[in-house]
Design a protein around this motif. Structure first.
Motif, PDB file in Angstrom:
ATOM      1  N   ARG A 237     -32.600 -13.216 -39.193  1.00 19.36           N
ATOM      2  CA  ARG A 237     -33.817 -12.679 -39.795  1.00 19.36           C
ATOM      3  C   ARG A 237     -33.559 -12.304 -41.254  1.00 19.36           C
ATOM      4  NH1 ARG A 237     -34.449 -10.879 -34.415  1.00 19.36           N
ATOM      5  NH2 ARG A 237     -36.393 -11.733 -33.551  1.00 19.36           N
ATOM      6  N   LEU A 238     -34.670 -12.171 -42.007  1.00 23.62           N
ATOM      7  CA  LEU A 238     -34.585 -11.869 -43.424  1.00 23.62           C
ATOM      8  C   LEU A 238     -34.600 -10.350 -43.621  1.00 23.62           C
ATOM      9  CD1 LEU A 238     -37.163 -14.499 -44.765  1.00 23.62           C
ATOM     10  CD2 LEU A 238     -34.684 -14.745 -44.549  1.00 23.62           C
ATOM     11  N   PHE A 239     -33.439  -9.808 -43.975  1.00 25.07           N
ATOM     12  CA  PHE A 239     -33.310  -8.372 -44.209  1.00 25.07           C
ATOM     13  C   PHE A 239     -33.201  -8.110 -45.703  1.00 25.07           C
ATOM     14  CE2 PHE A 239     -32.597  -7.984 -39.785  1.00 25.07           C
ATOM     15  CZ  PHE A 239     -32.651  -6.634 -39.427  1.00 25.07           C
ATOM     16  N   SER A 240     -33.625  -6.932 -46.095  1.00 18.44           N
ATOM     17  CA  SER A 240     -33.376  -6.501 -47.462  1.00 18.44           C
ATOM     18  C   SER A 240     -31.898  -6.149 -47.601  1.00 18.44           C
ATOM     19  CB  SER A 240     -34.252  -5.291 -47.803  1.00 18.44           C
ATOM     20  OG  SER A 240     -33.965  -4.214 -46.926  1.00 18.44           O
ATOM     21  N   ARG A 241     -31.430  -6.016 -48.825  1.00 18.87           N
ATOM     22  CA  ARG A 241     -30.009  -5.765 -49.068  1.00 18.87           C
ATOM     23  C   ARG A 241     -29.536  -4.458 -48.422  1.00 18.87           C
ATOM     24  NH1 ARG A 241     -28.350  -8.783 -53.717  1.00 18.87           N
ATOM     25  NH2 ARG A 241     -28.832 -10.920 -53.113  1.00 18.87           N
ATOM     26  N   ASP A 242     -30.447  -3.467 -48.369  1.00 25.38           N
ATOM     27  CA  ASP A 242     -30.047  -2.189 -47.771  1.00 25.38           C
ATOM     28  C   ASP A 242     -30.226  -2.167 -46.260  1.00 25.38           C
ATOM     29  OD1 ASP A 242     -32.781  -2.120 -47.461  1.00 25.38           O
ATOM     30  OD2 ASP A 242     -33.103  -0.323 -48.685  1.00 25.38           O
TER      31      ASP A 242
ATOM     32  N   VAL B 107     -37.233  -5.595 -42.843  1.00 24.26           N
ATOM     33  CA  VAL B 107     -37.255  -6.977 -42.364  1.00 24.26           C
ATOM     34  C   VAL B 107     -38.541  -7.606 -42.851  1.00 24.26           C
ATOM     35  CG1 VAL B 107     -37.447  -8.469 -40.340  1.00 24.26           C
ATOM     36  CG2 VAL B 107     -35.847  -6.586 -40.328  1.00 24.26           C
ATOM     37  N   LEU B 108     -38.430  -8.840 -43.359  1.00 21.73           N
ATOM     38  CA  LEU B 108     -39.616  -9.580 -43.800  1.00 21.73           C
ATOM     39  C   LEU B 108     -39.960 -10.614 -42.741  1.00 21.73           C
ATOM     40  CD1 LEU B 108     -41.716 -10.179 -46.012  1.00 21.73           C
ATOM     41  CD2 LEU B 108     -40.107 -11.868 -46.940  1.00 21.73           C
ATOM     42  N   ILE B 109     -41.190 -10.549 -42.250  1.00 22.39           N
ATOM     43  CA  ILE B 109     -41.686 -11.508 -41.260  1.00 22.39           C
ATOM     44  C   ILE B 109     -42.833 -12.278 -41.899  1.00 22.39           C
ATOM     45  CG2 ILE B 109     -42.798 -11.772 -39.011  1.00 22.39           C
ATOM     46  CD1 ILE B 109     -41.378  -9.190 -38.174  1.00 22.39           C
ATOM     47  N   ILE B 110     -42.728 -13.586 -41.873  1.00 24.95           N
ATOM     48  CA  ILE B 110     -43.742 -14.453 -42.452  1.00 24.95           C
ATOM     49  C   ILE B 110     -44.493 -15.132 -41.321  1.00 24.95           C
ATOM     50  CG2 ILE B 110     -44.185 -16.437 -43.929  1.00 24.95           C
ATOM     51  CD1 ILE B 110     -41.578 -15.761 -45.386  1.00 24.95           C
ATOM     52  N   ALA B 111     -45.821 -15.002 -41.333  1.00 21.89           N
ATOM     53  CA  ALA B 111     -46.658 -15.593 -40.295  1.00 21.89           C
ATOM     54  C   ALA B 111     -47.616 -16.583 -40.937  1.00 21.89           C
ATOM     55  CB  ALA B 111     -47.423 -14.512 -39.543  1.00 21.89           C
ATOM     56  N   ASP B 112     -47.661 -17.795 -40.399  1.00 13.40           N
ATOM     57  CA  ASP B 112     -48.564 -18.830 -40.894  1.00 13.40           C
ATOM     58  C   ASP B 112     -49.743 -18.972 -39.944  1.00 13.40           C
ATOM     59  OD1 ASP B 112     -47.061 -19.571 -43.156  1.00 13.40           O
ATOM     60  OD2 ASP B 112     -45.696 -20.718 -41.890  1.00 13.40           O
TER      61      ASP B 112
END
Length: 1015
Positions: free
Chosen positions: A173-178, A182-187
């Protein structure tokens, strides 16, 4: 109402401002294509945050959220769960195909420094050390194939594909550096810019937020869910637009109702002014729906302003109808039609000119408003006379306070007001420099919550859409898309070499086509010849041995890679399409790819656009800053063009309508005053012109022209501001301006930025137009409409002096009778023949005087002549009174009821009117004329004479005209006319033809001096 509901029910509200912008400019057309097709436009970005950070809890919460959103069926894809597998596969792919992927620039500028002494050894130790901790065999194979990590040169380019900055991959998953977000992308499966889909997405996210708070154990930490995307802007825009439209209609109706109650003897009658306004607005929307599938929120919100604009038609009619004395609908309609027709046509025409603005949103408003104005005007003159054929006099007899105030504001201090207005315009002219707003977001309305959500995501993950330059390429299949990508890659790499672009990625950098592949292979072979491949391998083997790894594993490294450029190994791999930003067309089999570029120090947007996109319809470029620059130029050019088109169009209409350059110019004075003052005030207030501001010239020249036209036409029609009907016109102008101002001011109180700016810009313009009308026109029109000074003495008919006097008499009069009189004087032989029958007339009885053409001709010959005229047509009588002024008295009467002059007349005229009278009426008329003549007085009559020859063309036209009007024609022979004259006691002195080949004859007769002379 049923028809309106039927036709307008399917009309879709368009909330996307981009659909309202012109696409004629290539830069803007490209920008629209990119924005409307870019996945960013449709994606939903969700930030899950946990404070304090706990990546395990956060990852579990993200999994729950992804599962919930997938279960709704609203989204085609949710999350980035396969990110680890994708990067592992790409890592191995790049390691195995390095020779085909690295360009000569890559090798020289980036790969060569990695092979320098010390650098190579350090990288090899770091990479080989990872073999002891690798969980993925794919990554291990990649390191064995590329221990120096040269593939990083290629993979580094893919950073441009990342959906956000500052990303760490953790558990796929896409986490921020800290690790706190979490970034969740929904199409979404459907376009999130659609109203229905947007509401469904909002509901799903709201329910997901509730489910997370219920189902996830956060161990006491604070879990937040923040969502952003186009769906929120759609909902915010639509909500604000609908609320503002309702509010504008309510406030406009309320404010106008208060005005109407104060302006009419019977307030209930005044409220009926809303009827044509509502009818016009609904009918306009209904007819609009016949030709359009959607309407923009700005056009819809303008509906309230249209009601305020069109209510003045009903106001004008009712001011003439609701009087202390009995009135008829026909009379009220006639007065309003005469004064307001030009105003309605020019207003509708000015709004319709918006069709040519190049802005779809303005074209919609133009059509909507023009239709509303025309339908409202037609209803006033068809519906009202049927609904109210007559009104009894109002009980309230005293003068209304509001009427008194308006009259005082207009009639008092005319010259001082003129001076003050000129001084004000002179001062504001120094500041009349329009400033243009080019920020699209400034006219896109979103709530505070939406702004906060967007800002939070931008602060955490960056703003990838507006920080970069975006390139979109289209192709009908994968093969052609790869070819297009190859060309783009080469061109952009050239830009990068010149530091015009600092960072970029295209799919061909990972999957080159055959030509690019062979070029790279040749560069690879040359590079290793220069770099000393054997020495590099030896150094790598030494480092492997030092780490306890069999050095023979690397004996053939960088030699064993074999790539066949024509075998298909390098073709676009559909597994990576989403990652590579390659998407399917919405219809058909075509493909679209998107590339995001970071501008460099030497970036030149115009040159980049010309190089990459110009002349290539398959390529589109969006540089947000360059797009904004072009939008600013477009707004400025459109404003100037619309000003020129509307001003020129209105000026032409005025010249055609008045056929008088002076009156046309005077009518434009309040408009020029309003434009200068409005632009100056907006500049001083720091209010820039945006898209709604382009309507400024239309409002000023369209609606504002109504006010000056009302005044000019009232002066033409009534001659003096003291005329009682002129008071109705002043009140109509005030109420029209006040109602329009209320309509725009109501828009200014709303939340939607488009409609709010529309109100803020146009409300002051309305005030300045009416101020210009009230302050500039009265003094100027008083001067222009002074009574004509004809001088002394007799002027010979047809002489220069006679013509000059005629010009002064008809100066600035209404166009139709003026031109009709001019044509008649030129083509009718009457005016060269009539002097032969006159004998120094002093008092003239003009029976059937019509527009006073003959009376005006006589007065120009001798201003001392006194005219007593009569005609059954009220409009002709009114104009004839304007022509004769103080030199005559004109009565509305029909023969044989002739008015009696103050003194017996020495001359009676009956010109071209005998055929309207029956034998009995003709005999009575002649007898009455004889009674009103002094002894020896002359009767000069021209009459149509029935001949045996075929009817002339003019006779046939006259017969048709009378038949259409239902008027009987009584033709007579010369003998019959002689008998009429002699039977009524006239002595026939002379009979002659009028002109050549005409049917008219002159009959000159005399009243006997005494009874003894009578036959």
């Amino acid at each position: 109402m049923a028809l309106f509901a039927f036709f307008a029910s399917d009309l879709r509200i368009e909330t996307n401002i981009l659909h309202s912008l012109p696409a004629g400019n290539p830069v803007m057309a490209d920008g629209h294509e990119v924005i409307l097709n870019h996945p960013y436009q449709n994606r939903v970005l969700i930030d899950l945050g946990l404070e304090p950070a706990d990546p395990e809890v956060l990852s579990a919460a993200a999994g729950r959220l992804e599962a919930y959103l997938e279960a709704t069926g609203l989204f085609d894809a949710v999350g980035f769960k396969d990110a680890g597998q994708i990067f592992s596969a790409l890592d191995l792919y790049a390691a195995q195909h390095l020779p085909a992927l690295l360009t000569d620039r890559d090798l020289e500028k980036k790969a060569a420094p990695l092979l320098e002494k010390g650098v190579l050894e350090k990288r090899v130790r770091q990479n080989l050390s990872r073999l002891y901790t690798m969980e993925s065999t794919g990554r291990a194979r990649a390191i064995l194939a590329d221990p120096a990590g040269l593939r990083d040169v290629v993979l580094e380019k893919t950073r441009a594909l990342m959906p956000a900055k500052n990303i760490e991959f953790h558990k796929g998953r896409l986490f921020s550096r800290d690790l706190g977000h979490v970034l969740i992308i929904a199409d979404p499966g459907r376009a999130a810019t659609g109203s229905e889909a947007a509401k469904e997405i909002a509901t799903a996210i709201s329910q997901a937020r509730q489910a997370l708070s219920r189902d996830v154990d956060t161990r006491g930490a604070d879990l937040t869910l923040t969502a952003a995307g186009a769906y929120r802007a759609v909902i915010d825009n639509e909500t604000a637009a609908k609320n503002d439209a309702r509010q504008a209609v309510f406030l406009s109706a309320l404010g106008i109702a208060v005005l109407l109650i104060m302006a009419f003897p019977r307030p209930v009658i005044g409220l009926l002014a809303f009827v044509p306004a509502v009818f016009g607005t609904l009918a306009a929307l209904m007819f609009y729906a016949l030709w359009h599938e959607s309407i923009t929120i700005m056009a819809l919100g303008f509906g309230g302003a249209i009601m305020a604009i069109t209510v003045d038609h009903g106001i004008s009619y009712l001011l003439f109808a609701d009087r202390p004395h009995e009135t008829t609908g026909k009379h009220a309609s006639r007065e309003v039609w005469a004064v307001a027709l030009a105003a309605a046509l020019t207003s509708a025409g000015a709004f319709f000119l918006l069709v040519f603005s190049g802005f779809p949103i303005l074209a919609e408003i133009g059509q909507f408003a023009a239709l509303g104005i025309l339908f409202s005007f037609l209803f006033v003159h068809t519906g009202f006379p049927l609904l109210m054929p007559g009104l009894k006099g109002a009980r309230r007899k005293h003068r209304l306070l509001l009427q008194t105030a308006v009259d005082h504001a207009v009639l008092s201090g005319k010259k001082p007001k003129l001076v003050l207005a000129v001084l004000a315009a002179g001062v504001l002219a120094f500041f009349a420099r329009p400033d243009f707003c080019v920020d699209i977001s400034a006219i896109n309305t979103v709530s505070k919550d939406t702004l906060a959500a967007e800002q939070k995501i931008a602060d955490t993950w960056g703003n990838q859409m507006f920080d970069r330059v975006h390139v979109m390429a289209r192709a009908e299949n994968k093969k052609k898309l790869q070819q297009t990508s190859d060309r783009l890659a080469a061109e952009i790499e050239d830009q990068m070499a010149e530091n015009r672009i600092s960072e970029a990625f295209l799919p061909s950098m990972l999957f080159p086509g055959p030509k690019r592949c062979r070029t790279n292979l040749e560069a690879w072979r040359q590079f290793w010849q220069d770099a000393g491949q054997k020495q590099v391998v030896s150094r790598i083997m030494d480092q492997a041995a030092a780490l306890g790894i069999n050095p023979e594993n690397f004996a053939e490294v960088y030699e064993s890679q074999t790539t066949d450029c024509d075998s298909g190994q390098m073709r676009f791999d559909e597994r990576f399409f989403d990652f590579l930003s390659i998407y399917s067309e919405k219809t058909g089999d075509g493909r679209i790819l998107f590339a995001s570029l970071v501008p460099g120090e030497n970036y030149d947007p115009a040159r980049f656009f010309d190089t990459i996109s110009s002349g290539r319809p398959e390529i589109s470029v969006l540089d947000p800053n360059y797009y904004a620059q072009n939008l600013g130029v477009l707004l400025s050019d459109t404003f100037v063009r619309m000003f020129a088109v509307v001003a020129a169009g209105v000026a032409v209409l005025l010249v055609l309508f008045f056929a008088d350059l002076t009156l046309a110019a005077v009518s434009l004075l309040p408009l020029g005053f309003a434009m200068v003052c409005t632009l100056g005030l907006l500049h001083l207030l720091g209010q820039p012109l945006n898209i709604p501001g382009l309507m400024l010239s239309v409002v000023v020249f369209g609606m504002g022209l109504d006010y000056s036209l009302y005044f000019v036409r009232a002066y033409q029609r009534y001659g003096t501001p003291a005329h009682p009907h002129f008071a109705h016109i002043r009140m109509a102008v005030f109420l029209a301006a006040a109602s329009t101002f209320i309509g725009f001011a109501a828009l200014a109180t709303g939340e939607h930025l488009l409609m709010k700016s529309l109100g803020l810009i146009l409300a002051p313009a309305v005030l300045f137009v009416v101020a210009g009308t009230f302050c500039l026109l009265p003094a100027i029109l008083d001067f222009l409409f002074q009574p004509a000074v004809l001088g002394q003495g007799v002027a010979a008919p047809g002489s220069a002096e006679h013509k000059q006097r005629l010009a002064r008499i008809y100066r600035h009069t209404e166009v139709f009778p003026r031109i009709f009189a001019a044509i008649k004087r030129r083509v009718d032989p009457m005016f060269t023949e009539l002097p032969g029958f006159l004998d120094k007339p002093g008092t003239v009885l003009d029976i059937g005087c019509g527009y006073g053409i003959t009376a005006g001709w006589l007065l120009a010959m001798d201003p001392k002549i006194r005219i007593t005229g009569m005609d059954p047509d009220a409009e002709r009588v009114r104009f004839a009174r304007r022509i004769t002024a103080d030199q005559g008295t004109i009565w509305q009467a029909a023969a044989p009821d002739l008015p009696a002059p103050d003194h017996p007349a020495d001359t009676a005229l009956m010109i071209d009117m005998l055929h309207y009278l029956s034998d009995h009426a003709a005999a009575q008329t002649l007898a009455a004329a004889k009674d009103r003549l002094e002894p020896g007085g002359r009767l000069i009559m021209r009459a149509a004479v029935l001949r045996e020859a075929k009817d002339s063309f003019l006779r046939r036209v006259e017969i048709l005209r009378l038949k259409i009007r239902g008027i009987a024609r009584h033709d007579r022979t010369e003998a019959q006319i002689r008998d009429l004259l002699t039977s009524t006691g006239f002595e026939i002195r002379h009979v002659q033809d009028s002109g050549q080949g005409r049917e008219e004859k002159w009959f000159a007769a005399r009243k006997p001096q005494s009874y003894g002379e009578t036959r």
